[in-house]
Design an enzyme around this catalytic site. Structure first.
Site, mmCIF file in Angstrom:
data_model
loop_
_atom_site.group_PDB
_atom_site.id
_atom_site.type_symbol
_atom_site.label_atom_id
_atom_site.label_comp_id
_atom_site.label_asym_id
_atom_site.label_seq_id
_atom_site.Cartn_x
_atom_site.Cartn_y
_atom_site.Cartn_z
ATOM 1 N N GLU A 22 0.822 -1.221 0.000
ATOM 2 C CA GLU A 22 0.000 0.000 0.000
ATOM 3 C C GLU A 22 0.852 1.265 0.000
ATOM 4 O OE1 GLU A 22 -2.744 -0.732 -0.812
ATOM 5 O OE2 GLU A 22 -2.977 -2.766 -0.054
ATOM 6 N N GLY A 23 1.981 1.188 -0.688
ATOM 7 C CA GLY A 23 2.914 2.310 -0.730
ATOM 8 C C GLY A 23 3.974 2.124 0.334
#
Length: 598
Positions: free
Chosen positions: A441-442
């Site tokens: 998620e980053g």
């Protein structure tokens, strides 16, 4: 087997006494979340987490998921029954608006319960978490027809959802994306391409899986401006309702990975699969970030969740393990040795985890509350303020809490010594599972760059000014309270460090962008320490109010809270000065070596 007890008392303290849930009764869903209701819901969540999900955590780690020649995937024994219990309890739709089949309760409550489930079994709860993101994206960007077709089954939990971004050559830089979408002449699209690292991409836990897939429509602009988002179900929808034929999407393989073995991380192959545009053409990133923002808070929660369960096991072991004698004299002279919890370094380790967990829980719930305000408040200014803080705090929570979650899992393992390195004691799994939260998620480096490069300057720095003003006002408002001095003095000093770091970036990052890159991670952690210090100061204020009221038998809870808070202010908050020094050093030494010198 590892142990876990959901921190219900601590959560209720935060919701009722620190965040003042009842003060938000004007927001939809909050009037239904009275203290009695919160108590019942969190107790039920605790029972499900402790009694159903926790016993399957090691099962999932040992068995993993199995990919078969026909492309199907089977999950570990017991996972389906446990997720059925989750679905039957209405947990999937807890915070989903009633108009879409949910219960409409606060998202903050959903996050509070979600911590317990993720502590008990992170891999299992990832299946539900991805579905939550798909629900959010459909509510925000779906047509009425799409909402009617997909939301009831997703909210009920009969269907699951995924998000498909990453490709073999394309991770953070989505502008390189190659998956194609060709109009089929009937209002739909034919989707072709390969996606990797797709959590819960294929499994046997539900009837259907609704994939949300980023792809580029033929002729669309290159780069991120030409990306669209598509709904691609595993099974097509029949015209009369229900499920139709299998779509041309299949799991080619599952990844063999370091942790979260109970979750199927899939390579997904799209071979002319039928898909429908979700949202606007070439507006895929905007729609996908609805999922991403919710997912990032969910990942921040995973960092806290692993830190909490690892701490609990380390604390129990430290009280029971006999080794050596206290430096200040035997504490249990009738035994051959003292428990290791008497040793100051073990105390340092446990107190560090405990203080960060309790502060992190407050930060996550405060951030979730901003989401509720942003989406539910009737006043436009209140919605704007909530959205500002939500956007500012999300990368901080994701980056800092997942960094700390992994660090604390390692620290808990260290408390066990050699027994922590042995698989059957469970500490190794916590370390391995926690590691992914810093990546997906980053990555946390991307979170730091998002904070420094985008969030600080957004809307002329409005969110940052509001945060600093709120923290500064708290310090000033409690300056005359001598009992608060240990908190406000440390908080104010750290706020000054944050202000100095922010000013340094304003003066040095525009002319030399590498200064922003070199400072980003230190800035995120500096910001996170100030945010946690603010949370601890608010908790201390609430605890002192209750102690003054003479709460009787409950007094020890508040006294322990103050003692833990003082430890945080004395031992964690001074780190902001170190972070400021690193930031102010600039990028010259960091960028000096030529690439071939590494």
């Amino acid at each position: 087997m590892t142990l876990y007890r959901a921190p219900v008392r601590d959560t209720l303290f935060l919701l009722n006494e620190v965040l003042g849930f009842e003060r938000h009764a004007d927001l939809p869903g909050f009037s239904d979340a009275s203290p009695d209701v919160l108590d019942v819901i969190l107790d039920e969540a605790a029972r499900l987490a402790e009694n159903v999900m926790l016993p399957l955590n090691r099962v999932g780690d040992l068995e993993g998921c199995q990919h078969h020649d026909d492309g199907s995937v089977t999950t570990p024994k017991g996972f389906k029954a446990a997720l059925d219990r989750y679905r039957e309890g209405g947990w999937m739709g807890l915070a989903v608006p009633a108009d879409h089949g949910g219960q409409g309760l606060p998202y903050t409550l959903h996050q509070a319960a979600g911590e317990y489930f993720s502590s008990a079994n992170m891999a299992l709860m990832m299946y539900a978490g991805l579905t939550q993101g798909a629900i959010a994206a459909l509510i925000a960007h779906g047509s009425e027809q799409q909402k009617v077709a997909y939301l009831p089954a997703l909210v009920d939990g009969r269907w699951a959802g995924t998000m498909n971004l990453t490709e073999p050559h394309c991770g953070t830089d989505l502008g390189l994306l190659r998956t194609r979408a060709v109009p089929d002449g009937k209002g739909g699209y034919s989707i072709s391409g390969q996606k990797i690292f797709i959590s819960a991409g294929e499994h046997d836990l539900c009837e259907n899986i609704v994939h949300l897939v980023l792809a580029r429509i033929e002729g669309a602009p290159q780069g991120t401006k030409g990306i669209s988002l598509f709904i691609v179900p595993k099974f097509k929808l029949a015209k009369g309702g229900g499920l139709g034929k299998r779509n041309a999407v299949a799991c080619g393989s599952i990844e063999r990975k370091m942790g979260i073995h109970g979750n199927a991380t899939c390579v997904m192959n799209y071979d002319g699969a039928e898909g429908a545009l979700l949202g606007e053409e070439n507006g895929g990133l905007k729609a996908m970030f609805t999922m991403m923002n919710e997912a990032r808070l969910g990942v921040a929660l995973q960092g806290l969740a692993i830190s909490e369960v690892a701490f609990q096991n380390a604390a129990v072991y430290a009280r029971e393990r006999l080794q050596g004698r206290s430096l200040s004299g035997p504490k249990e002279p009738d035994k051959p040795a003292d428990p290791i919890i008497v040793h100051a370094d073990i105390r340092r380790t446990l107190m560090t985890m405990k203080a960060f967990n309790e502060g992190g829980r407050a930060l996550l719930l405060w951030t979730a509350l901003q989401s509720d305000i942003a989406h539910r408040a009737g006043d436009a200014k209140a919605r704007e303020a909530g959205d500002d803080l939500l956007g500012l705090l999300t990368p901080v929570a994701k980056g800092m809490l997942t960094d700390k979650g992994f660090n604390h899992a390692v620290m808990a393992q260290q408390v066990f010594g050699g027994h922590g390195y042995i698989e059957e004691n469970g500490m190794s799994q916590f370390v391995r599972d926690a590691r992914i939260a810093m990546i997906y998620e980053g990555t946390n480096g991307i979170q730091a760059l998002d904070l420094v490069g985008r969030k600080l300057a957004l809307n002329g720095g409005r969110a940052m000014r509001a945060f600093m003003q709120e923290v500064g006002d708290f310090c000033e408002g409690n300056r005359a309270d001598e009992k608060m001095t240990p908190f406000t003095k440390a908080l104010k000093k750290s706020l000054n460090d944050l202000q100095a770091a922010t000013l340094w970036l304003m003066q040095n990052a525009m002319s030399e962008p590498d200064n922003a890159g070199s400072a980003a991670t230190d800035y995120l952690h500096l910001f996170g320490l100030v945010a946690l210090g603010y949370m601890w100061s608010r908790m201390a204020k609430a605890a002192q109010v209750r102690i003054a009221e003479d709460v009787g038998e409950g007094r020890s809870f508040y006294e322990n809270k103050l003692a833990t808070g003082r430890f945080f202010m004395e031992h964690a908050m001074p780190e902001t000065a170190l972070r400021l020094a690193r930031i102010s050093a600039g990028a010259d030494a960091m960028m000096a070596l030529p690439a071939e010198a590494f």
